[in-house]
Design a protein around this motif. Structure first.
Motif, PDB file in Angstrom:
ATOM      1  N   ASP A  20       0.851  -1.188   0.000  1.00 25.01           N
ATOM      2  CA  ASP A  20       0.000   0.000   0.000  1.00 25.01           C
ATOM      3  C   ASP A  20       0.891   1.244   0.000  1.00 25.01           C
ATOM      4  OD1 ASP A  20      -2.122   1.721   0.116  1.00 25.01           O
ATOM      5  OD2 ASP A  20      -2.487   1.450   2.267  1.00 25.01           O
ATOM      6  N   ILE A  21       1.531   1.502  -1.151  1.00 27.48           N
ATOM      7  CA  ILE A  21       2.568   2.526  -1.246  1.00 27.48           C
ATOM      8  C   ILE A  21       2.071   3.741  -2.022  1.00 27.48           C
ATOM      9  CG2 ILE A  21       4.825   3.049  -2.244  1.00 27.48           C
ATOM     10  CD1 ILE A  21       5.757   0.333  -1.566  1.00 27.48           C
ATOM     11  N   GLU A  22       2.254   4.907  -1.442  1.00 21.46           N
ATOM     12  CA  GLU A  22       1.909   6.146  -2.115  1.00 21.46           C
ATOM     13  C   GLU A  22       2.816   6.333  -3.336  1.00 21.46           C
ATOM     14  OE1 GLU A  22       1.612  10.965  -1.189  1.00 21.46           O
ATOM     15  OE2 GLU A  22       2.143   9.531   0.398  1.00 21.46           O
ATOM     16  N   GLY A  23       2.226   6.741  -4.431  1.00 17.71           N
ATOM     17  CA  GLY A  23       3.001   6.979  -5.636  1.00 17.71           C
ATOM     18  C   GLY A  23       3.039   5.809  -6.589  1.00 17.71           C
ATOM     19  N   LEU A  24       2.390   4.691  -6.251  1.00 22.48           N
ATOM     20  CA  LEU A  24       2.338   3.550  -7.157  1.00 22.48           C
ATOM     21  C   LEU A  24       1.390   3.881  -8.306  1.00 22.48           C
ATOM     22  CD1 LEU A  24       3.240   0.588  -7.657  1.00 22.48           C
ATOM     23  CD2 LEU A  24       1.151  -0.120  -6.461  1.00 22.48           C
ATOM     24  N   GLU A  25       1.915   3.909  -9.509  1.00 17.80           N
ATOM     25  CA  GLU A  25       1.130   4.291 -10.679  1.00 17.80           C
ATOM     26  C   GLU A  25       0.745   3.076 -11.500  1.00 17.80           C
ATOM     27  OE1 GLU A  25       3.770   7.003 -12.650  1.00 17.80           O
ATOM     28  OE2 GLU A  25       3.133   8.704 -11.412  1.00 17.80           O
ATOM     29  N   ASN A  26      -0.372   3.229 -12.241  1.00 19.07           N
ATOM     30  CA  ASN A  26      -0.878   2.161 -13.118  1.00 19.07           C
ATOM     31  C   ASN A  26      -1.073   0.859 -12.348  1.00 19.07           C
ATOM     32  OD1 ASN A  26      -0.658   3.929 -15.404  1.00 19.07           O
ATOM     33  ND2 ASN A  26       1.532   3.487 -15.481  1.00 19.07           N
ATOM     34  N   ALA A  27      -1.551   0.981 -11.111  1.00 22.36           N
ATOM     35  CA  ALA A  27      -1.732  -0.198 -10.255  1.00 22.36           C
ATOM     36  C   ALA A  27      -2.867  -1.075 -10.770  1.00 22.36           C
ATOM     37  CB  ALA A  27      -2.004   0.232  -8.825  1.00 22.36           C
ATOM     38  N   GLU A  28      -2.606  -2.370 -10.805  1.00 20.26           N
ATOM     39  CA  GLU A  28      -3.609  -3.320 -11.292  1.00 20.26           C
ATOM     40  C   GLU A  28      -3.376  -4.690 -10.664  1.00 20.26           C
ATOM     41  OE1 GLU A  28      -5.199  -5.278 -15.512  1.00 20.26           O
ATOM     42  OE2 GLU A  28      -3.358  -4.074 -15.459  1.00 20.26           O
ATOM     43  N   TRP A  29      -4.434  -5.271 -10.129  1.00 18.40           N
ATOM     44  CA  TRP A  29      -4.361  -6.638  -9.628  1.00 18.40           C
ATOM     45  C   TRP A  29      -4.563  -7.592 -10.792  1.00 18.40           C
ATOM     46  CZ3 TRP A  29      -2.766  -7.995  -4.901  1.00 18.40           C
ATOM     47  CH2 TRP A  29      -2.818  -7.032  -3.883  1.00 18.40           C
ATOM     48  N   ILE A  30      -3.659  -8.540 -10.959  1.00 20.89           N
ATOM     49  CA  ILE A  30      -3.759  -9.495 -12.063  1.00 20.89           C
ATOM     50  C   ILE A  30      -3.696 -10.919 -11.511  1.00 20.89           C
ATOM     51  CG2 ILE A  30      -2.705  -7.886 -13.696  1.00 20.89           C
ATOM     52  CD1 ILE A  30      -0.134  -9.602 -13.510  1.00 20.89           C
ATOM     53  N   THR A  31      -4.314 -11.824 -12.237  1.00 23.74           N
ATOM     54  CA  THR A  31      -4.275 -13.242 -11.883  1.00 23.74           C
ATOM     55  C   THR A  31      -3.241 -13.932 -12.751  1.00 23.74           C
ATOM     56  OG1 THR A  31      -6.621 -13.268 -11.253  1.00 23.74           O
ATOM     57  CG2 THR A  31      -5.593 -15.391 -11.778  1.00 23.74           C
ATOM     58  N   VAL A  32      -2.323 -14.633 -12.109  1.00 23.34           N
ATOM     59  CA  VAL A  32      -1.293 -15.391 -12.828  1.00 23.34           C
ATOM     60  C   VAL A  32      -1.437 -16.856 -12.447  1.00 23.34           C
ATOM     61  CG1 VAL A  32       1.164 -15.728 -13.216  1.00 23.34           C
ATOM     62  CG2 VAL A  32       0.273 -13.411 -12.865  1.00 23.34           C
ATOM     63  N   ASP A  33      -1.745 -17.675 -13.426  1.00 22.48           N
ATOM     64  CA  ASP A  33      -1.891 -19.107 -13.175  1.00 22.48           C
ATOM     65  C   ASP A  33      -0.524 -19.777 -13.128  1.00 22.48           C
ATOM     66  OD1 ASP A  33      -4.701 -18.981 -13.196  1.00 22.48           O
ATOM     67  OD2 ASP A  33      -4.736 -19.115 -15.384  1.00 22.48           O
ATOM     68  N   SER A  34      -0.407 -20.769 -12.259  1.00 26.73           N
ATOM     69  CA  SER A  34       0.837 -21.520 -12.137  1.00 26.73           C
ATOM     70  C   SER A  34       0.542 -23.015 -12.204  1.00 26.73           C
ATOM     71  CB  SER A  34       1.521 -21.200 -10.797  1.00 26.73           C
ATOM     72  OG  SER A  34       2.587 -22.113 -10.549  1.00 26.73           O
ATOM     73  N   PRO A  35       1.390 -23.791 -12.881  1.00 28.75           N
ATOM     74  CA  PRO A  35       1.197 -25.248 -12.897  1.00 28.75           C
ATOM     75  C   PRO A  35       1.457 -25.888 -11.546  1.00 28.75           C
ATOM     76  CG  PRO A  35       3.268 -24.668 -13.946  1.00 28.75           C
ATOM     77  CD  PRO A  35       2.543 -23.379 -13.694  1.00 28.75           C
ATOM     78  N   PHE A  36       1.953 -25.110 -10.582  1.00 25.06           N
ATOM     79  CA  PHE A  36       2.214 -25.628  -9.245  1.00 25.06           C
ATOM     80  C   PHE A  36       1.067 -25.343  -8.285  1.00 25.06           C
ATOM     81  CE2 PHE A  36       6.340 -25.178 -11.217  1.00 25.06           C
ATOM     82  CZ  PHE A  36       6.939 -26.386 -10.907  1.00 25.06           C
ATOM     83  N   GLY A  37      -0.047 -24.838  -8.802  1.00 26.45           N
ATOM     84  CA  GLY A  37      -1.201 -24.577  -7.955  1.00 26.45           C
ATOM     85  C   GLY A  37      -1.497 -23.097  -7.837  1.00 26.45           C
ATOM     86  N   MET A  38      -2.247 -22.745  -6.806  1.00 30.07           N
ATOM     87  CA  MET A  38      -2.669 -21.378  -6.611  1.00 30.07           C
ATOM     88  C   MET A  38      -1.641 -20.595  -5.809  1.00 30.07           C
ATOM     89  SD  MET A  38      -5.584 -20.797  -8.070  1.00 30.07           S
ATOM     90  CE  MET A  38      -6.155 -19.345  -7.186  1.00 30.07           C
ATOM     91  N   PRO A  39      -1.202 -19.433  -6.302  1.00 28.41           N
ATOM     92  CA  PRO A  39      -0.379 -18.553  -5.469  1.00 28.41           C
ATOM     93  C   PRO A  39      -1.180 -18.031  -4.287  1.00 28.41           C
ATOM     94  CG  PRO A  39      -0.287 -17.923  -7.800  1.00 28.41           C
ATOM     95  CD  PRO A  39      -1.415 -18.895  -7.645  1.00 28.41           C
ATOM     96  N   SER A  40      -0.527 -17.349  -3.380  1.00 29.03           N
ATOM     97  CA  SER A  40      -1.196 -16.831  -2.185  1.00 29.03           C
ATOM     98  C   SER A  40      -2.300 -15.841  -2.521  1.00 29.03           C
ATOM     99  CB  SER A  40      -0.183 -16.141  -1.267  1.00 29.03           C
ATOM    100  OG  SER A  40       0.732 -17.066  -0.745  1.00 29.03           O
ATOM    101  N   ASP A  41      -2.158 -15.136  -3.643  1.00 27.48           N
ATOM    102  CA  ASP A  41      -3.136 -14.105  -4.001  1.00 27.48           C
ATOM    103  C   ASP A  41      -2.856 -13.683  -5.439  1.00 27.48           C
ATOM    104  OD1 ASP A  41      -5.070 -12.040  -3.892  1.00 27.48           O
ATOM    105  OD2 ASP A  41      -4.499 -11.501  -1.845  1.00 27.48           O
ATOM    106  N   GLN A  42      -3.659 -12.736  -5.913  1.00 26.09           N
ATOM    107  CA  GLN A  42      -3.333 -12.081  -7.169  1.00 26.09           C
ATOM    108  C   GLN A  42      -2.053 -11.262  -6.983  1.00 26.09           C
ATOM    109  OE1 GLN A  42      -7.244 -10.016  -7.620  1.00 26.09           O
ATOM    110  NE2 GLN A  42      -7.248 -10.934  -9.667  1.00 26.09           N
ATOM    111  N   LEU A  43      -1.486 -10.834  -8.085  1.00 27.53           N
ATOM    112  CA  LEU A  43      -0.310  -9.977  -8.059  1.00 27.53           C
ATOM    113  C   LEU A  43      -0.733  -8.540  -8.345  1.00 27.53           C
ATOM    114  CD1 LEU A  43       2.213 -12.120 -10.152  1.00 27.53           C
ATOM    115  CD2 LEU A  43       1.696 -12.263  -7.714  1.00 27.53           C
TER     116      LEU A  43
END
Length: 295
Positions: A20-43
């Protein structure tokens, strides 16, 4: 880390106090699939002063995942698939040394792994590899973080051994004293096998360990509790954001290759001959090891 001239992408693994950083531009949550299962969250992707950065909430937003249930392989694989070249790992730890007071940050350069339930490698039957882990953290990242901490006025200690336990319980007093007798500096539950996997994925990696307590060994302090940890952790959140905010843009330029050679960790690591390799596992490792498997 890529070679000089290749634009870096900085990955940051940590909690909500970090991303949660001030000044972060073009912020977007994305889903990245992995063949090793589900990551902890979106990126969470974005830019700080033009430098691309990717945040991963290690325990998921809201902290639903305990240390033993983190899918470390999926987390590192997802970051690699998102283009990450180096990782800043931010985590809370207990201190095993008198001088490492709560509120101090430690740039750990060694680990002792006491976990027992976690998948420690991307490689398996059908594709065997042995990477060097003698020096598991990147000195270039440590240099930038040390300078950034000084500029932010953050007390920071460079060098130290991180003792990783399985958790989720804290240590017994006997365990805490044992780990102190080994010369360990801090104790935590998350940086192994995270550092191992980052090396296998040829990613530069360093630990920013935020001291929250004295574990349970210190006679003059209360035994560690969640309330005590959270209190100091919240106080550290602003410092962590400031450190990441300053360090990420400073990593934009590269004058030389990684001094550890992290980006070439697999050059001589894979021992399984091509004819004996499991095709399914080779496909699964397309992001982690594609450079050497498909080259």
């Amino acid at each position: 880390m890529s070679e000089p001239g290749t634009p870096p992408v900085i990955g940051v693994i940590g909690g909500s106090g970090v991303y949660d950083i001030e000044g972060l531009e073009n912020a977007e949550w994305i889903t990245v699939d992995s063949p090793f299962g589900m990551p902890s969250d979106q990126l969470l992707t974005g830019e700080l002063d033009g430098q691309k950065v990717v945040f991963l909430p290690r325990h998921g937003r809201g902290h639903p995942l305990p240390p033993s249930r983190l899918n470390f392989r999926a987390n590192i694989d997802a970051l690699k698939r998102a283009g990450v070249t180096e990782i800043l790992s931010v985590s809370a730890v207990g201190s095993l040394k008198e001088e490492l007071t709560p509120g101090t940050f430690v740039l750990c350069d060694q680990f002792i792994d006491r976990t027992v339930e976690r998948e420690r490698s991307f490689f398996d039957t059908g594709l065997t590899a042995h990477v060097s882990l003698a020096d598991p953290t990147c000195t270039r990242l440590m240099d930038v973080l040390q300078d950034s901490a000084a500029a932010e006025g953050i007390p920071i200690h460079r060098g130290g051994t991180y003792l990783c336990i399985e958790g989720p319980q804290f240590s017994t007093r006997a365990e805490s004293e044992l780990f102190r007798s080994w010369g360990c500096d801090v104790i935590g539950m998350t940086n192994m096998p995270e550092a191992r996997l980052a090396r296998e994925a040829e990613l530069c990696y360093t630990t920013i360990a935020m001291v929250t307590d004295y574990d349970c060994w210190h006679d003059d302090h209360d035994n560690v509790s969640v309330d005590a940890v959270i209190k100091v952790l919240l106080a550290n959140a602003d410092k962590a954001r400031g450190l990441v905010r300053r360090a990420v843009p400073a990593l934009a330029g590269r004058q030389q290759s990684c001094p550890r050679g992290c980006q070439h960790a697999l050059d001589n690591a894979i021992i399984t001959q091509p004819h004996a390799r499991d095709p399914a596992l080779v496909r699964k490792l397309d992001a982690v090891a594609g450079r050497v498997l498909n080259g």
